[in-house]
Design a protein around this motif. Structure first.
Motif, PDB file in Angstrom:
ATOM      1  N   GLU A  67     -29.599   2.078 -42.312  1.00 43.88           N
ATOM      2  CA  GLU A  67     -29.971   1.585 -40.783  1.00 43.88           C
ATOM      3  C   GLU A  67     -29.552   3.295 -39.559  1.00 43.88           C
ATOM      4  O   GLU A  67     -29.995   3.183 -39.531  1.00 43.88           O
ATOM      5  CB  GLU A  67     -30.174   0.412 -40.391  1.00 43.88           C
ATOM      6  CG  GLU A  67     -31.413  -0.183 -41.284  1.00 43.88           C
ATOM      7  CD  GLU A  67     -30.951  -1.840 -41.236  1.00 43.88           C
ATOM      8  OE1 GLU A  67     -30.085  -2.398 -39.920  1.00 43.88           O
ATOM      9  OE2 GLU A  67     -32.017  -2.841 -40.992  1.00 43.88           O
ATOM     10  N   VAL A  68     -27.941   2.667 -39.679  1.00 44.03           N
ATOM     11  CA  VAL A  68     -27.383   3.370 -38.898  1.00 44.03           C
ATOM     12  C   VAL A  68     -27.295   4.624 -39.366  1.00 44.03           C
ATOM     13  O   VAL A  68     -27.248   5.596 -37.826  1.00 44.03           O
ATOM     14  CB  VAL A  68     -25.685   3.333 -38.650  1.00 44.03           C
ATOM     15  CG1 VAL A  68     -25.153   3.661 -37.432  1.00 44.03           C
ATOM     16  CG2 VAL A  68     -25.759   1.681 -38.337  1.00 44.03           C
ATOM     17  N   ALA A  69     -27.076   5.327 -40.296  1.00 45.12           N
ATOM     18  CA  ALA A  69     -26.851   6.459 -40.703  1.00 45.12           C
ATOM     19  C   ALA A  69     -28.452   7.697 -41.193  1.00 45.12           C
ATOM     20  O   ALA A  69     -27.859   8.549 -40.854  1.00 45.12           O
ATOM     21  CB  ALA A  69     -26.896   6.827 -42.490  1.00 45.12           C
ATOM     22  N   PHE A  78     -23.731   7.480 -36.690  1.00 49.03           N
ATOM     23  CA  PHE A  78     -22.241   7.239 -36.907  1.00 49.03           C
ATOM     24  C   PHE A  78     -22.235   5.442 -36.751  1.00 49.03           C
ATOM     25  O   PHE A  78     -22.944   4.934 -36.304  1.00 49.03           O
ATOM     26  CB  PHE A  78     -21.767   7.337 -35.044  1.00 49.03           C
ATOM     27  CG  PHE A  78     -21.642   8.699 -35.149  1.00 49.03           C
ATOM     28  CD1 PHE A  78     -19.756   9.432 -34.450  1.00 49.03           C
ATOM     29  CD2 PHE A  78     -22.268   9.799 -34.638  1.00 49.03           C
ATOM     30  CE1 PHE A  78     -19.735  10.035 -34.823  1.00 49.03           C
ATOM     31  CE2 PHE A  78     -21.704  11.637 -34.333  1.00 49.03           C
ATOM     32  CZ  PHE A  78     -20.479  11.826 -34.493  1.00 49.03           C
ATOM     33  N   VAL A  79     -21.035   5.320 -36.812  1.00 49.70           N
ATOM     34  CA  VAL A  79     -20.519   3.778 -37.276  1.00 49.70           C
ATOM     35  C   VAL A  79     -19.135   4.080 -37.713  1.00 49.70           C
ATOM     36  O   VAL A  79     -18.635   4.955 -37.984  1.00 49.70           O
ATOM     37  CB  VAL A  79     -21.441   3.824 -38.905  1.00 49.70           C
ATOM     38  CG1 VAL A  79     -20.553   4.564 -40.617  1.00 49.70           C
ATOM     39  CG2 VAL A  79     -21.505   2.578 -38.843  1.00 49.70           C
ATOM     40  N   PHE A  80     -18.106   2.558 -36.957  1.00 48.49           N
ATOM     41  CA  PHE A  80     -17.610   2.850 -37.417  1.00 48.49           C
ATOM     42  C   PHE A  80     -17.462   1.584 -38.617  1.00 48.49           C
ATOM     43  O   PHE A  80     -18.092   0.993 -39.293  1.00 48.49           O
ATOM     44  CB  PHE A  80     -16.597   1.341 -36.506  1.00 48.49           C
ATOM     45  CG  PHE A  80     -16.487   1.570 -35.387  1.00 48.49           C
ATOM     46  CD1 PHE A  80     -15.286   2.796 -35.114  1.00 48.49           C
ATOM     47  CD2 PHE A  80     -17.224   2.102 -34.274  1.00 48.49           C
ATOM     48  CE1 PHE A  80     -15.140   3.371 -33.941  1.00 48.49           C
ATOM     49  CE2 PHE A  80     -17.239   2.321 -32.735  1.00 48.49           C
ATOM     50  CZ  PHE A  80     -15.917   3.000 -32.615  1.00 48.49           C
ATOM     51  N   ILE A  81     -16.333   1.822 -40.179  1.00 51.81           N
ATOM     52  CA  ILE A  81     -16.116   1.261 -40.902  1.00 51.81           C
ATOM     53  C   ILE A  81     -14.775   0.627 -40.682  1.00 51.81           C
ATOM     54  O   ILE A  81     -13.455   1.047 -40.003  1.00 51.81           O
ATOM     55  CB  ILE A  81     -15.688   1.970 -42.603  1.00 51.81           C
ATOM     56  CG1 ILE A  81     -15.048   3.333 -42.347  1.00 51.81           C
ATOM     57  CG2 ILE A  81     -17.276   2.157 -42.591  1.00 51.81           C
ATOM     58  CD1 ILE A  81     -14.554   3.517 -43.989  1.00 51.81           C
ATOM     59  N   GLU A  82     -14.109  -0.644 -41.277  1.00 52.62           N
ATOM     60  CA  GLU A  82     -12.814  -1.223 -41.660  1.00 52.62           C
ATOM     61  C   GLU A  82     -12.606  -1.809 -43.103  1.00 52.62           C
ATOM     62  O   GLU A  82     -14.349  -2.043 -43.721  1.00 52.62           O
ATOM     63  CB  GLU A  82     -12.796  -2.262 -40.673  1.00 52.62           C
ATOM     64  CG  GLU A  82     -13.999  -3.387 -40.665  1.00 52.62           C
ATOM     65  CD  GLU A  82     -13.760  -4.754 -39.534  1.00 52.62           C
ATOM     66  OE1 GLU A  82     -13.281  -4.684 -38.825  1.00 52.62           O
ATOM     67  OE2 GLU A  82     -14.923  -5.389 -39.582  1.00 52.62           O
ATOM     68  N   LEU A 106     -14.288  10.628 -27.058  1.00 47.47           N
ATOM     69  CA  LEU A 106     -15.383  10.998 -28.093  1.00 47.47           C
ATOM     70  C   LEU A 106     -16.960  10.765 -27.688  1.00 47.47           C
ATOM     71  O   LEU A 106     -16.816   9.263 -27.177  1.00 47.47           O
ATOM     72  CB  LEU A 106     -15.228  10.645 -29.485  1.00 47.47           C
ATOM     73  CG  LEU A 106     -16.134  10.516 -30.835  1.00 47.47           C
ATOM     74  CD1 LEU A 106     -16.684  12.036 -30.972  1.00 47.47           C
ATOM     75  CD2 LEU A 106     -16.042  10.175 -31.503  1.00 47.47           C
ATOM     76  N   GLU A 107     -17.603  11.891 -27.252  1.00 47.53           N
ATOM     77  CA  GLU A 107     -19.634  10.989 -26.856  1.00 47.53           C
ATOM     78  C   GLU A 107     -20.157  11.508 -28.139  1.00 47.53           C
ATOM     79  O   GLU A 107     -19.901  12.612 -28.221  1.00 47.53           O
ATOM     80  CB  GLU A 107     -19.282  11.259 -25.909  1.00 47.53           C
ATOM     81  CG  GLU A 107     -18.382  10.539 -24.356  1.00 47.53           C
ATOM     82  CD  GLU A 107     -18.416  11.469 -23.425  1.00 47.53           C
ATOM     83  OE1 GLU A 107     -18.485  11.004 -22.295  1.00 47.53           O
ATOM     84  OE2 GLU A 107     -19.270  12.548 -23.523  1.00 47.53           O
ATOM     85  N   VAL A 108     -20.642  10.893 -28.359  1.00 47.38           N
ATOM     86  CA  VAL A 108     -21.729  11.259 -29.236  1.00 47.38           C
ATOM     87  C   VAL A 108     -23.508  10.761 -28.891  1.00 47.38           C
ATOM     88  O   VAL A 108     -23.982  10.355 -27.739  1.00 47.38           O
ATOM     89  CB  VAL A 108     -22.465  10.081 -30.250  1.00 47.38           C
ATOM     90  CG1 VAL A 108     -23.743  10.650 -31.055  1.00 47.38           C
ATOM     91  CG2 VAL A 108     -20.512  10.138 -30.923  1.00 47.38           C
ATOM     92  N   GLN A 109     -24.216  11.867 -28.348  1.00 47.56           N
ATOM     93  CA  GLN A 109     -25.622  12.235 -28.097  1.00 47.56           C
ATOM     94  C   GLN A 109     -25.992  11.844 -29.405  1.00 47.56           C
ATOM     95  O   GLN A 109     -26.392  11.740 -30.267  1.00 47.56           O
ATOM     96  CB  GLN A 109     -26.057  13.771 -28.104  1.00 47.56           C
ATOM     97  CG  GLN A 109     -27.643  13.445 -26.356  1.00 47.56           C
ATOM     98  CD  GLN A 109     -27.853  15.060 -26.597  1.00 47.56           C
ATOM     99  OE1 GLN A 109     -27.438  16.167 -27.578  1.00 47.56           O
ATOM    100  NE2 GLN A 109     -28.216  15.565 -25.732  1.00 47.56           N
ATOM    101  N   THR A 140     -15.449  -3.297 -26.146  1.00 47.95           N
ATOM    102  CA  THR A 140     -16.434  -3.160 -27.305  1.00 47.95           C
ATOM    103  C   THR A 140     -17.482  -1.741 -27.552  1.00 47.95           C
ATOM    104  O   THR A 140     -17.243  -1.072 -26.840  1.00 47.95           O
ATOM    105  CB  THR A 140     -17.709  -3.910 -26.485  1.00 47.95           C
ATOM    106  OG1 THR A 140     -18.092  -3.873 -24.900  1.00 47.95           O
ATOM    107  CG2 THR A 140     -17.031  -5.436 -26.253  1.00 47.95           C
ATOM    108  N   THR A 141     -18.208  -1.723 -28.054  1.00 52.08           N
ATOM    109  CA  THR A 141     -19.156  -0.574 -28.460  1.00 52.08           C
ATOM    110  C   THR A 141     -20.568  -0.977 -29.383  1.00 52.08           C
ATOM    111  O   THR A 141     -20.788  -2.500 -30.237  1.00 52.08           O
ATOM    112  CB  THR A 141     -18.593   0.423 -29.534  1.00 52.08           C
ATOM    113  OG1 THR A 141     -19.237   1.464 -29.792  1.00 52.08           O
ATOM    114  CG2 THR A 141     -17.778  -0.696 -30.483  1.00 52.08           C
ATOM    115  N   ILE A 142     -20.826   0.278 -28.918  1.00 51.00           N
ATOM    116  CA  ILE A 142     -22.767  -0.584 -29.143  1.00 51.00           C
ATOM    117  C   ILE A 142     -23.006  -0.588 -30.756  1.00 51.00           C
ATOM    118  O   ILE A 142     -23.865  -0.453 -31.127  1.00 51.00           O
ATOM    119  CB  ILE A 142     -23.987   0.253 -28.613  1.00 51.00           C
ATOM    120  CG1 ILE A 142     -23.635   1.983 -28.094  1.00 51.00           C
ATOM    121  CG2 ILE A 142     -23.712  -0.255 -27.141  1.00 51.00           C
ATOM    122  CD1 ILE A 142     -25.014   2.174 -27.704  1.00 51.00           C
ATOM    123  N   VAL A 143     -21.967   0.983 -31.297  1.00 54.49           N
ATOM    124  CA  VAL A 143     -21.805   1.679 -32.725  1.00 54.49           C
ATOM    125  C   VAL A 143     -21.282  -0.183 -33.633  1.00 54.49           C
ATOM    126  O   VAL A 143     -19.920  -0.407 -33.347  1.00 54.49           O
ATOM    127  CB  VAL A 143     -21.060   2.649 -32.390  1.00 54.49           C
ATOM    128  CG1 VAL A 143     -21.121   3.316 -34.050  1.00 54.49           C
ATOM    129  CG2 VAL A 143     -20.995   3.827 -31.541  1.00 54.49           C
TER     130      VAL A 143
END
Length: 326
Positions: free
Chosen positions: A23-25, A30-34, A208-211, A2-5
């Protein structure tokens, strides 16, 4: 895992999709796309080529050294993304592909790549088309003035017929086994230089980590699996500096790094990834976007502020990364 992104399906964008992407941008960056045009076969093929190249002897790889064009091979510790955390450079290898013309690279390629040149060109082209689709959705969210270009305001400035800093990058992080579990940073904290980045990851090769711009904490961005084995796994998309600069900071370019999980360090795992750094054409001015959303923001750029080109912006960022830059 799972991820909060959030994971956003872009196969048939709706107004709700546009809203979620914005909203994410404008908050996390950061966001995942499918639902992209990529297949599992597309991605697996590129990873096979990357592994074949990086497993070659160092003297063979160094026949194609990275230069001021930002194309070619960069060896372990050559790139310095954050001289505070990794003064000796980042312990990773990369190969950068610049633009392609008629499916031909505009740079010398090792045989492992030249034998599949058209496949790599097609993959890079699909990356660029995906970015343009996302840029159109963001322009729609920003309600860019229709008379000025509307939803194609950004994508029209990313024309591949013009020279740009767009790069397809293969990355390899060799395993570093430490008995005490010391967990070094493999790619220093940084933001990306272009407008946006697509990142392809391999399942089981996290790092990968995002601040978070909201909390300041480091948030892991795992390598997600596809729901359908024939589909491309969710792709990480992040806003980069030029798009943030362009929108007066309304869209967020978040700081990120690569730091292996302790479990990966202890078992001596390698990490492979691929990134597509999408850039506007070099001659494009990063002028204020004709958007009521940006004009209403407290971050709006004052009238008369200096405007630089995308090429100048990239040159400034690269100057701090490689010692061969002037």
């Amino acid at each position: 895992m799972t991820t909060i992104v959030p994971v956003i399906d872009i196969s048939d964008p709706s107004p709700e999709t546009v809203k979620k992407l914005y909203e994410v941008a404008s908050t996390f960056g950061f966001v995942f796309i499918e639902g992209s045009a990529f297949t599992a076969s597309d991605v697996d093929g590129m990873f096979r080529l990357a592994k074949e190249f990086f497993m070659e002897p160092i003297n063979e790889k160094q026949k194609f050294p990275i230069s001021s064009t930002n194309r070619g091979y960069s060896c372990v510790n050559q790139e310095v993304l954050d001289d505070k955390s990794n003064k000796g450079g980042d312990p990773k290898e990369v190969f950068n592909f610049g633009q392609f013309e008629d499916s031909k690279a505009i740079q010398p390629l090792p045989k492992v790549f030249s034998d599949c040149e058209s496949d790599i060109a097609a993959f890079a082209s699909k990356c660029h088309a995906t970015c343009n689709k996302l840029l159109d959705l963001l322009a729609e969210a920003l309600a860019v003035d229709h008379a000025a270009g509307g939803k194609t305001w950004f994508s029209s400035r990313h024309d591949l017929k013009e020279f740009s800093g767009s790069i397809l990058r293969f990355l390899y992080y060799p395993a570093v086994v430490t008995g005490d579990g010391t967990n070094e940073i493999r790619a220093g904290a940084h933001t990306d230089y272009g407008s946006m980045t697509l990142l392809f990851q391999r399942a089981g090769q996290d790092g990968l980590e995002v601040q978070s711009p909201l909390s300041g904490e480091w948030v892991p961005i795992p390598a997600l699996k596809a729901k359908d084995p024939s589909a491309c796994p969710p792709i990480v998309v992040n806003i980069a500096d030029q798009l943030s600069f362009w929108t007066a900071g309304v869209l967020k370019s978040a700081v990120h790094r690569v730091k292996f999980p302790i479990e990966a360090v202890k078992r001596g795992s390698d990490r492979y990834s691929m990134a597509y750094f999408c850039h506007p054409a070099d001659n494009i001015l990063l002028e204020p976007v004709p958007s009521p959303v940006i004009k209403a923001s407290s971050l709006a750029v004052p009238t008369g502020a200096d405007v630089i080109t995308a090429g100048e912006h990239l040159k400034r960022r690269l100057a701090a990364t490689y010692s061969w830059k002037d």
